[in-house]
Motif scaffolding. Sequence first.
Motif, mmCIF file in Angstrom:
data_model
loop_
_atom_site.group_PDB
_atom_site.id
_atom_site.type_symbol
_atom_site.label_atom_id
_atom_site.label_comp_id
_atom_site.label_asym_id
_atom_site.label_seq_id
_atom_site.Cartn_x
_atom_site.Cartn_y
_atom_site.Cartn_z
ATOM 1 N N TYR A 332 -65.963 -6.236 -79.955
ATOM 2 C CA TYR A 332 -65.869 -5.712 -81.317
ATOM 3 C C TYR A 332 -67.157 -4.999 -81.722
ATOM 4 C CZ TYR A 332 -64.957 -5.452 -86.313
ATOM 5 O OH TYR A 332 -64.762 -4.987 -87.588
ATOM 6 N N ARG A 371 -57.000 -10.751 -82.758
ATOM 7 C CA ARG A 371 -57.985 -9.803 -82.232
ATOM 8 C C ARG A 371 -57.478 -8.368 -82.359
ATOM 9 N NH1 ARG A 371 -59.979 -13.157 -76.755
ATOM 10 N NH2 ARG A 371 -60.547 -15.053 -77.907
ATOM 11 N N ARG A 374 -57.956 -7.163 -85.931
ATOM 12 C CA ARG A 374 -59.353 -6.819 -86.241
ATOM 13 C C ARG A 374 -59.695 -5.433 -85.729
ATOM 14 N NH1 ARG A 374 -64.116 -10.640 -84.806
ATOM 15 N NH2 ARG A 374 -65.143 -9.092 -86.137
ATOM 16 N N LEU A 375 -59.271 -5.127 -84.522
ATOM 17 C CA LEU A 375 -59.579 -3.812 -83.951
ATOM 18 C C LEU A 375 -58.775 -2.706 -84.631
ATOM 19 C CD1 LEU A 375 -59.980 -4.513 -80.123
ATOM 20 C CD2 LEU A 375 -61.761 -3.995 -81.798
#
Length: 452
Positions: A332, A371, A374-375
């Motif tokens: 990230y 995840r 978030r990306l």
Amino acid sequence: MCTFATEKRFKLMIDTNIFQDKTAVYYTLGCKLNFSEMSTIGKVLREAGVRTARKGEKADICVVNTCSVTEVADKKCRQAIHRLVKQHPGAFVVVTGCYAQLKPDTVAKIEGVDVVLGAEQKKDLLQYLGDLQKHESGEAHTSTLKDIRSFAPSCSRGDRTRFFLKVQDGCDYYCSYCTIPFARGRSRNGSIASIVEQARQAAAEGGKEIVLTGVNIGDFGKTTDESFFDLVNALDEVEGIERYRISSIEPNLLTDEIIEYVSRSKRFMPHFHIPLQSGSDEVLKLMRRRYDTALFASKVKKVHEVMPDAFIGVDVIVGTRGETEDLFNQVYEFIKSLDVTQLHVFSYSERPGTQALKIEHAVSPEEKHRRSQRLLELSEEKTHAFYARHIGQTMPALLERSKPGTPMHGFTANYIRVEVPHDDALDNQVVSVRLGDFNEDGTALKGEIMLG
């Protein structure tokens, strides 16, 4: 599975008279390369007398070009086949593509399927249609080969403005998580001369933009003793084509020579799509990728040194085996530090037969989803910022047809989507557009046509 004798019988029974006035539907899943190949399949059938079925019309032939990049893709393929069989009762059903190559027996058992063709046989689809007589359930003809050697050219018309030109197929990289080398074979390509001729034909048909497609296009030239750089130079000289875009190129194959050439090119756009897959060097090693984060960052930096306004899209896979929470946090932060425009985020999917299955530490589906989100949020921020800093600028945009009364859309050289009022005269035209604020749904910038 058919015997060799049965397969030979299928290939010899070609009577094009049976195709006259037949109708077909085509369904493609997966990448731009699949769409390009399906376009070629459709052209072959049209030349044999088959027309595309109209909306709501029952088709005589159904062709499905499948994808198998993830378990979800496999499921979508099965669902699509079932749906087409139900929508077109009695149709002769052909399934090809990556899922058909990797799991031919599974596909052959799907009710309604008549022929299953692998990557090597796809180009010869017409030869496997026989007399279009359906088979008994569970007796589909299957023809796949593990040794995939030939290169089948393909150039599809995505719309009136954009063509997808296949320049390369297959891959020699054997990344630990990937089945593409098994589904599409080793790296191979057509000659520069043949590809240039296809580009000229696209120009003759009114095409203004060509997207170069393939599995690993930077590896172009292995079978013809040429190079991707040679290809780029040759295509840049084709009159009539105003724009080229490179669909995706591995960071270790995106040379400074290519980057610098694109920056001064007449026709190649400042638009790159570079697969990263992970922003952690440890995970990249587990993936068996051929670069590290330092090399990737250097490529992004080089692009912006010579093309400050370039669009850079990036592929990322989250939740691979071995990607701990700490390693994902590295991913990230690394991506956050990059001056890139958009992320294409994929959740890791277990693929039978891959080396990744030997890696310890599997990530839960819930954590993969977290995840990914978030990306995706990070991607939204980066894309929005990229668009916003171009507001007020005037840039050329290639506009595309739209329904009467609806806004027209198009893309600038650096792939900013623009929205302008409808005007049929602007279809397939490159015009100067002053970029205004975001449209209502935030997917484009409103544009004002600049005359003169």
